[in-house]
Write an enzyme that holds these catalytic residues in place. Structure first.
Site, PDB file in Angstrom:
ATOM      1  N   ASP A  61      36.281  13.031  15.648  1.00 29.64           N
ATOM      2  CA  ASP A  61      36.458  11.591  15.888  1.00 29.64           C
ATOM      3  C   ASP A  61      35.182  11.067  16.618  1.00 29.64           C
ATOM      4  O   ASP A  61      35.061  10.180  17.292  1.00 29.64           O
ATOM      5  CB  ASP A  61      37.483  11.198  16.823  1.00 29.64           C
ATOM      6  CG  ASP A  61      38.900  11.783  16.364  1.00 29.64           C
ATOM      7  OD1 ASP A  61      38.871  12.066  14.963  1.00 29.64           O
ATOM      8  OD2 ASP A  61      40.045  11.880  16.956  1.00 29.64           O
ATOM      9  N   LYS A  88      42.921  10.117  10.724  1.00 24.49           N
ATOM     10  CA  LYS A  88      44.165  10.690  11.186  1.00 24.49           C
ATOM     11  C   LYS A  88      44.611   9.387  12.198  1.00 24.49           C
ATOM     12  O   LYS A  88      43.832   8.615  12.675  1.00 24.49           O
ATOM     13  CB  LYS A  88      44.012  12.100  12.010  1.00 24.49           C
ATOM     14  CG  LYS A  88      43.135  12.031  13.194  1.00 24.49           C
ATOM     15  CD  LYS A  88      42.910  13.261  13.888  1.00 24.49           C
ATOM     16  CE  LYS A  88      42.223  13.321  15.005  1.00 24.49           C
ATOM     17  NZ  LYS A  88      42.438  12.491  16.140  1.00 24.49           N
ATOM     18  N   CYS A 121      42.187  13.754  22.124  1.00 21.38           N
ATOM     19  CA  CYS A 121      42.255  14.426  21.266  1.00 21.38           C
ATOM     20  C   CYS A 121      41.844  15.887  21.326  1.00 21.38           C
ATOM     21  O   CYS A 121      42.308  16.755  20.490  1.00 21.38           O
ATOM     22  CB  CYS A 121      41.385  13.795  20.081  1.00 21.38           C
ATOM     23  SG  CYS A 121      42.210  12.092  19.517  1.00 21.38           S
TER      24      CYS A 121
END
Length: 181
Positions: free
Chosen positions: A14, A77, A110
């Site tokens: 990310d 995601k 994350c």
């Protein structure tokens, strides 16, 4: 435990354009992460790239995309943990690597949740401390502390790349030496 390249993959989590400018020390973080990615490519490690909610957070940053080159094939995601993605779990099983180098953002969300899930699933997360970050330094520091308590390995990109390279004088060593300088 010594890491060997034949048992190791890289997960890039990310690193996206809209969140990136708000990340603590983002320029140093990006520079270190690009070096890690280039080193992983020199070692022929399998690479998986995730992007969280692209509509809101944008795509992977330009410099990270450039470092990834043909390895840039992101999977979007919505879950915080990459382990909640069927595509990632399929990738892990297919590649058969027990060690997962982890870089990306954010450390306390994350990175943390993915690492905890990897441990539970029997993998060894290796969080690259100078290649993970958060908006707030305290969040990153707290996440690193918890990751160590939970059994993750925490290291730096230079240490890990040379550990995976193992020997000096090889073409991989020479390429990695150029990357890190």
């Amino acid at each position: 435990m010594r890491l060997i390249k034949e048992e190791t993959s890289l997960l890039v989590i990310d690193i996206q354009s809209r969140l990136f400018p708000h990340i603590h020390d983002y320029q140093q973080f990006e520079d270190s992460t690009c070096k890690l990615i280039k080193g992983a490519k020199a070692l022929s490690l399998p690479i998986f790239v995730s992007e969280q909610y692209v509509k809101g957070l944008g795509e992977t940053t330009k410099n990270i995309k450039a470092a990834l080159g043909d390895s840039y094939n992101p999977i979007e995601k919505m879950a915080f943990s990459c382990c909640d993605m069927d595509e990632y779990m399929t990738f892990l099983k297919k590649e058969g690597k027990k060690n997962v180098l982890i870089c990306g953002i954010e450390s306390h969300i994350c990175i943390l949740q993915t690492s905890l899930d990897l441990i539970k699933a029997g993998y060894q997360p290796v969080v690259i401390e100078n290649c993970v970050s958060s908006r707030n330094l305290q969040d990153k520091t707290t996440a690193i502390s918890r990751l160590l308590q939970e059994g993750a390995i925490v290291s730096t990109y230079e240490s890990i790349l040379f550990e995976l390279c193992r020997y000096s004088g090889t073409p991989e060593f020479k390429e990695i030496s150029k990357i890190i300088t």
